[in-house]
Design an enzyme around this catalytic site. Structure first.
Site, mmCIF file in Angstrom:
data_model
loop_
_atom_site.group_PDB
_atom_site.id
_atom_site.type_symbol
_atom_site.label_atom_id
_atom_site.label_comp_id
_atom_site.label_asym_id
_atom_site.label_seq_id
_atom_site.Cartn_x
_atom_site.Cartn_y
_atom_site.Cartn_z
ATOM 1 N N THR A 181 5.152 -8.941 10.660
ATOM 2 C CA THR A 181 5.398 -7.910 9.662
ATOM 3 C C THR A 181 6.909 -7.741 9.506
ATOM 4 O O THR A 181 7.651 -7.967 10.465
ATOM 5 C CB THR A 181 4.702 -6.597 10.080
ATOM 6 O OG1 THR A 181 4.992 -5.598 9.117
ATOM 7 C CG2 THR A 181 5.136 -6.111 11.438
ATOM 8 N N GLU A 324 0.089 -3.567 11.591
ATOM 9 C CA GLU A 324 -0.053 -3.027 12.950
ATOM 10 C C GLU A 324 -1.391 -2.307 13.161
ATOM 11 O O GLU A 324 -1.753 -2.023 14.300
ATOM 12 C CB GLU A 324 1.071 -2.016 13.235
ATOM 13 C CG GLU A 324 2.461 -2.612 13.369
ATOM 14 C CD GLU A 324 3.209 -2.746 12.044
ATOM 15 O OE1 GLU A 324 2.552 -2.869 10.986
ATOM 16 O OE2 GLU A 324 4.443 -2.727 12.057
ATOM 17 N N LYS A 435 8.060 -1.905 -1.616
ATOM 18 C CA LYS A 435 6.895 -2.779 -1.672
ATOM 19 C C LYS A 435 6.582 -3.163 -3.107
ATOM 20 O O LYS A 435 6.101 -2.355 -3.881
ATOM 21 C CB LYS A 435 5.694 -2.123 -1.021
ATOM 22 C CG LYS A 435 4.721 -3.163 -0.559
ATOM 23 C CD LYS A 435 3.916 -2.676 0.588
ATOM 24 C CE LYS A 435 3.277 -3.819 1.323
ATOM 25 N NZ LYS A 435 2.150 -3.357 2.092
ATOM 26 N N TRP A 440 7.121 -7.114 0.767
ATOM 27 C CA TRP A 440 8.263 -6.262 1.084
ATOM 28 C C TRP A 440 9.598 -6.793 0.571
ATOM 29 O O TRP A 440 9.870 -7.989 0.647
ATOM 30 C CB TRP A 440 8.403 -6.106 2.598
ATOM 31 C CG TRP A 440 7.329 -5.303 3.259
ATOM 32 C CD1 TRP A 440 6.432 -5.764 4.164
ATOM 33 C CD2 TRP A 440 7.051 -3.910 3.097
ATOM 34 N NE1 TRP A 440 5.611 -4.741 4.567
ATOM 35 C CE2 TRP A 440 5.962 -3.600 3.926
ATOM 36 C CE3 TRP A 440 7.613 -2.895 2.313
ATOM 37 C CZ2 TRP A 440 5.415 -2.320 4.017
ATOM 38 C CZ3 TRP A 440 7.068 -1.619 2.389
ATOM 39 C CH2 TRP A 440 5.993 -1.342 3.236
HETATM 40 P P1 ADP Z 1 -0.392 -4.940 4.407
HETATM 41 O O1 ADP Z 1 -0.426 -6.384 4.753
HETATM 42 O O2 ADP Z 1 -1.711 -4.243 4.573
HETATM 43 O O3 ADP Z 1 0.245 -4.651 3.080
HETATM 44 P P2 ADP Z 1 2.040 -4.117 5.737
HETATM 45 O O4 ADP Z 1 2.189 -3.923 7.183
HETATM 46 O O5 ADP Z 1 2.785 -5.210 5.046
HETATM 47 O O6 ADP Z 1 0.491 -4.268 5.530
HETATM 48 O O7 ADP Z 1 2.361 -2.779 4.947
HETATM 49 C C1 ADP Z 1 1.907 -1.528 5.387
HETATM 50 C C2 ADP Z 1 2.600 -0.428 4.638
HETATM 51 O O8 ADP Z 1 2.297 -0.490 3.245
HETATM 52 C C3 ADP Z 1 2.183 0.960 5.061
HETATM 53 O O9 ADP Z 1 2.836 1.407 6.216
HETATM 54 C C4 ADP Z 1 2.554 1.772 3.822
HETATM 55 O O10 ADP Z 1 3.936 2.064 3.770
HETATM 56 C C5 ADP Z 1 2.218 0.815 2.707
HETATM 57 N N1 ADP Z 1 0.836 1.057 2.272
HETATM 58 C C6 ADP Z 1 -0.270 0.410 2.644
HETATM 59 N N2 ADP Z 1 -1.367 0.932 2.047
HETATM 60 C C7 ADP Z 1 -0.942 1.955 1.287
HETATM 61 C C8 ADP Z 1 -1.597 2.916 0.445
HETATM 62 N N3 ADP Z 1 -2.899 2.898 0.247
HETATM 63 N N4 ADP Z 1 -0.818 3.844 -0.142
HETATM 64 C C9 ADP Z 1 0.521 3.867 0.036
HETATM 65 N N5 ADP Z 1 1.186 2.996 0.810
HETATM 66 C C10 ADP Z 1 0.471 2.054 1.434
#
Ligand code: ADP
Length: 542
Positions: A181, A324, A435, A440
């Site tokens: 991540t 995580e 995001k 990211w």
């Molecule tokens: P993923 O692969 O699930 O996108 P990441 O670890 O790259 O996981 O990103 C996680 C982060 O993305 C969260 O801590 C949050 O900041 C953002 N995020 C994930 N889901 C949501 C949601 N439903 N609403 C707002 N932010 C979100």
């Protein structure tokens, strides 16, 4: 009670024994490939011996660099069931990050889709531990390097003897898979999933107050298999016996809509950007069988969810989580006490991140004082999480001990208010990241690059809302006294330094970057100042 390991071999044997007749469809470059779970299972058994033949260590890391395909699902099982660790590499990362990650994980072999070779091959001489590259031919017209390290996936499988008997992973706490991540600064951090966490998390995709995967479903995971194991959908489908449709390399809205219609998909999942792109196509496709669209990774806009509800009767099933957290931590499902509410209020509730799923605990903590905050839907604080599929540390204990509290909770870096029923509403983020389309962008890295410009005194980069990508970067730049600088010059300066999709959508010149009491950039103040920022010429965000 019997002490039996919660391990992926159970999921494999269950799928093989009871669901052999169920189909797995993959969209490929030049058509579709359909197999059955029975054929898949036999290939998983062959693949397990291929890993032996390639001399991959008993607990070695098996890298994958691939799209969502049934063959990727073979790796999803063969690696962990044979004791190895599946390491899904994110194909969208920068070369430097990929090199760091493959070396840090000490990948011994990388399985790569032929269409992705042009991204991977230029890096291989910097991969220190990878001994073999296995090319999965997806029909792409891309040359395969003539190199002794390169093997053909199908040729290896054809020559292999299927592993006979039962796969055994005796210790459920053994590593099954890993994913990296992005850090706010510094290197990516590895999250290692255990067999136990993968199995328990897969079960969560089956719960009725959630995605409710069942044997009756046809599931299409659009979320990449390199994003937190496609949110657990592949393992969940195997456990439930659902049919699976894999979208392969063509992820355009047209292709996704066609697959949903043709295969009568009932459950799908992906980041908001995918569904925004598909919105104009809804009228042209019969999506009657579709009952659940799992959506997360970024906040799901209320308007997007409502547009789907109005067009096809299916709003988004909003979920929140992170790499995580395996990743599912909360899901926004309406409760019995919401039944009488007006549709507009129900839409408001669906736009929240939702309540923790069973076995996940959350608490709201003031980031400054560390005090637990009340769940009154007004007071905000950082969300901390604990549970059997929430990380306790990063791989090799590196890069972020600060992200775990002394009493063992994960600091998520997400700021929220929580109502008295435990429904989370995210309001901010303490981590300095943007995001965009589910991937990211490091604001700090962008700032450093901008501040390297000789005419720039200070720069801060914040997220602004975007109709399609959810968030995009806005650069707030302070020019040195006596100098002049244009937005075009800032962008031109960045162009050779960062990936194209990292370039800010707009540059604002300000007199000073606001600071906190300890002299740090106050992004919060900037975000407030530019809250409703509208990039000239872009569609306003509703
Ligand atoms: P993923 O692969 O699930 O996108 P990441 O670890 O790259 O996981 O990103 C996680 C982060 O993305 C969260 O801590 C949050 O900041 C953002 N995020 C994930 N889901 C949501 C949601 N439903 N609403 C707002 N932010 C979100």
């Amino acid at each position: 009670m019997q002490d039996r390991p919660l391990a992926l071999p159970h999921v494999f044997h269950r799928a093989e024994q009871y669901f052999g007749h169920k189909p797995l469809v993959t969209a490929e470059v030049d058509g579709e490939r359909t197999t059955t779970i029975a054929e898949w299972a036999e290939r998983v058994r062959r693949l397990a011996t291929v890993l032996d033949t390639l001399d991959v260590s008993a607990d070695g890391r098996v890298g994958t660099f691939g799209w969502n395909t049934a063959r990727h699902l073979e790796l999803y099982m063969a690696a962990p069931c044979s004791g190895r660790v599946l390491h899904t590499l994110n194909i969208r990362l920068f070369p430097e990050q990929l090199v760091y990650i493959a070396n840090h994980a000490e990948d011994e072999v990388v399985f790569v889709d032929r269409s992705l070779l042009p991204l991977l091959w230029p890096l291989v001489d910097r991969f220190e531990t990878v001994r073999h590259y296995v090319v999965i031919d997806d029909g792409a017209d891309v040359p395969v390097p003539d190199d002794p390290r390169v093997h053909d996936y199908e040729a290896l499988l054809a020559a292999a003897t299927p592993f006979a008997g039962d796969f055994v992973v005796a210790d459920e706490n053994t590593a099954a898979a890993m994913c990296y991540t992005s850090g706010t600064t510094g290197n990516p951090k590895g999250v290692v999933y255990s067999h136990r966490s993968a199995v328990l998390h897969a079960l969560i995709t089956l719960i009725a107050d959630g995605a409710a995967l069942s044997e009756h479903d046809v599931v299409m995971p659009v979320v990449p298999m390199f994003h937190a194991n496609a949110w657990g959908l592949p393992y969940g489908c195997l456990l439930a016996g659902s049919s699976i449709v894999f979208p392969g390399p063509n992820m355009t809205p047209q292709a996704v809509a066609r697959l949903l219609e043709r295969h009568r998909v009932t459950v799908t999942g992906g980041v908001p950007t995918i569904w925004m792109g598909m919105l104009p196509l809804l009228a042209d496709h019969d999506l009657t069988p579709l009952r659940t669209i799992l959506c997360g990774g970024s906040a799901v806009p209320r308007a997007l969810s409502e547009s789907y509800r109005e067009a096809i009767g299916v709003p988004m099933l909003h979920a929140w989580g992170m790499t995580e957290t395996s990743p599912i931590a909360t899901m926004s499902v309406l409760r019995s006490h919401h039944a009488e509410l007006a549709e507009a209020e129900r839409a408001d509730l669906r736009a929240r991140q939702g309540q923790p799923v069973p076995l996940v605990d959350l608490r709201l903590v003031d980031p400054g004082t560390g005090e637990i905050q009340p769940w009154d839907d007004v007071t905000s604080g950082e969300i901390q999480a604990a549970g059997p599929w929430i990380a306790a540390e990063y791989y090799r204990g590196e890069g972020g001990g600060a992200q775990f509290t002394e009493d063992g909770w994960l600091r998520t870096g997400d700021v929220a208010a929580v109502d008295r029923y435990g429904s989370v509403r995210l309001v901010d983020r303490t981590k300095d990241l943007i995001k965009s389309g589910g991937e990211w962008i490091g604001s700090v890295e962008l700032e450093n690059e901008i501040m390297a410009h000789p005419k720039v005194a200070e720069a801060a980069v914040i997220a602004i809302p975007h109709e399609k990508w959810v968030e995009r970067p806005l650069a707030c730049v302070v020019v040195k006294p006596g100098e002049t600088l244009t937005a075009e010059e800032v962008i031109a300066h960045l162009e050779p330094r960062v990936a194209k999709w990292w370039l800010p959508d707009a540059v604002e010149f300000i007199d000073e970057v606001p600071k906190t009491s300890v002299g740090k950039f106050s992004k919060k103040t900037l975000r407030e100042k530019f809250g409703g920022y509208q990039v000239p010429g872009q569609t306003p965000v509703t």
